[in-house]
Enzyme design. Structure first.
Site, PDB file in Angstrom:
ATOM      1  CG  ASP A  77     -33.122 139.217 -23.469  1.00  0.00           C
ATOM      2  OD1 ASP A  77     -33.396 138.008 -23.525  1.00  0.00           O
ATOM      3  OD2 ASP A  77     -33.953 140.128 -23.617  1.00  0.00           O
TER       4      ASP A  77
ATOM      5  CB  CYS B 166     -23.053  76.226  -3.462  1.00  0.00           C
ATOM      6  SG  CYS B 166     -22.798  77.681  -4.504  1.00  0.00           S
TER       7      CYS B 166
ATOM      8  CB  CYS C  98     -21.457  79.752  -7.038  1.00  0.00           C
ATOM      9  SG  CYS C  98     -19.864  79.035  -6.532  1.00  0.00           S
TER      10      CYS C  98
END
Length: 437
Positions: free
Chosen positions: A343, A24, A111
């Site tokens: 049908d 970080c 983090c």
């Protein structure tokens, strides 16, 4: 090569001293090339300590990581669930799913352990074992991660801290200057996943592996935003909480810096435990199979005929075809499409009626032309009521073309007629001259 320079030393010292992890620190120092992030966490920790050795206070007050058990994760590899095989729960009785709990490190206050614990090789191997045990067939994959929304709040707090300190040196730090957490995580993990599974990670792949993280300890970090900016947090369908990542980001873009500082500590406090893994999930995008069918029975509906929960006919065209496809493709469900209808008591002859089936989350997706031919033969041998032809794998777009063709296709009807007298040529001419109004 260590990526930080003397110019970064003040920021690195500030962040490290408040409990921020090395990766970080790299992000907030604008390190936007991949290589430094890929070193092991232990290496990075040693390197950052050496870099700051003249100014570093080594006695950090943060508590050690909470030790955890990996037994559930390992049990799931040996005994994959039969009912929920694509979704693996990794939490039990509050246990924290951290693969490197023996490392003597403190949890990053930004983090929450994502760039400490969950991008190391041991965790990657655990995820890959789950993927391989899921039973999916794949030649590439998409990897996605979902982070808890409070990470955005903590990153915002760290940014304001660094921005303030850099301002004292007449330097600026925009939010876009920070390397995003998800980007850094991908830089580290993509090569590891690809190497472990032996397939490339491709953004266009239909096979996705996703990991969802949570951090119950800090779930309340976002709540002050809801009080200050309630319009950003509206209830949404299928969302357990209004504090979604998008809603939190929207609020962070609106809130004034002074209001944020009054409500949330800058730097953010250090947590006691790392993130948990809520689930590891595998899923495959739908595949599509198309063809034509002939119907020879006058007592077979096109789709299941069920009225008020009562089945009227034993089977249907849809079922006679889909049952075989579901089994062979190992799909969870399907959606059937026909080009028009007939049908129950009408046969479908000639070249047959086009159909297509969408197979949802299939585990098997690769077939040779011979295997598809054999599948077609298997369907045809299973019933004398229907026959299938031209069975093939198609794209999603091809389904749209089939639907568009419904308006343009030509149908031919035949009928057998009895009369009391012989039909003469003039009678046929009379019928042909009749105009449809």
């Amino acid at each position: 090569m260590f990526p930080l320079t003397e110019e970064n030393k003040h920021v690195a010292q500030l962040l490290f001293g408040t409990g921020t992890c090395p990766r970080c620190i790299f992000r907030f120092c604008g390190v936007d090339f991949h290589a430094p992030y890929k070193h092991s966490y232990e290496e990075l920790l040693n390197d950052i300590q050496k870099f700051l050795k003249d100014e570093l206070i080594l006695e950090v007050p943060n508590p050690p990581l909470k030790k955890i058990r990996l037994q559930e994760l390992e049990d799931g590899i040996d005994n994959p669930s039969q009912n929920g095989e694509n979704k693996i729960s990794v939490i039990e009785d509050g246990s924290i799913a951290s693969p490197n709990s023996n490392l003597n490190v403190n949890v990053c206050n930004v983090c929450l352990g994502i760039l400490q614990e969950f991008c190391e090789k041991e965790f990657i191997k655990k995820v890959c074992q789950k993927v391989e045990a899921s039973g999916f067939e794949f030649t590439n994959l998409v990897f996605s991660v979902s982070f808890p929304p409070q990470l955005s709040v903590r990153e915002h707090a760290a940014w304001l801290l660094v921005k303030q300190e850099m301002g004292k040196q007449s330097l600026s730090l925009g939010r876009n200057d920070i390397v995003q957490l998800k980007e850094a995580y991908k830089w580290i993990t993509y090569p590891l996943f690809s190497e472990e599974l032996g397939v490339p990670i491709d953004g266009k792949s239909l096979f996705e592996v996703s990991v969802v993280f949570a951090h119950p300890e800090t779930v309340g970090d976002c709540h002050f935003l809801g009080k200050i900016l309630p319009d950003c947090f509206k209830p949404a369908q299928n969302k357990q909480s209004v504090f979604t990542r998008m809603a939190v980001m929207k609020a962070l873009n609106k809130i004034k810096e002074e209001d944020f500082r009054k409500q949330f500590p800058c730097p953010p406090n250090s947590p006691k435990a790392v993130c948990t893994v809520l689930e590891i999930e595998c899923a495959h995008g739908a595949v599509f199979v198309a063809g034509r069918y002939n119907k020879y029975s006058r007592n077979l509906s096109q789709t299941p005929w069920i009225i008020d929960g009562e089945r009227k006919l034993e089977s249907s065209v849809e079922e006679l075809i889909s049952d075989h496809l579901l089994t062979v493709f190992k799909a969870e469900s399907f959606n059937f499409s026909f080009s028009g209808r007939e049908d129950v008591d009408v046969r479908t002859l000639g070249n047959g009626r086009p159909f297509a089936i969408e197979l949802v989350n299939p585990h098997r997706v690769h077939f040779t032309s011979q295997e598809i031919k054999e599948l077609q033969q298997k369907i045809n041998k299973s019933s004398n009521k229907i026959q299938v032809r031209d069975l093939q794998l198609v794209s999603r777009e091809a389904i749209g073309h089939m639907k568009e063709g419904e308006e343009e296709k030509t149908k031919t009807y035949s009928a057998l007629i009895w009369t009391n007298k012989v039909i003469q040529k003039k009678d046929i001419e009379f019928l042909n001259d009749i105009k449809v109004v």
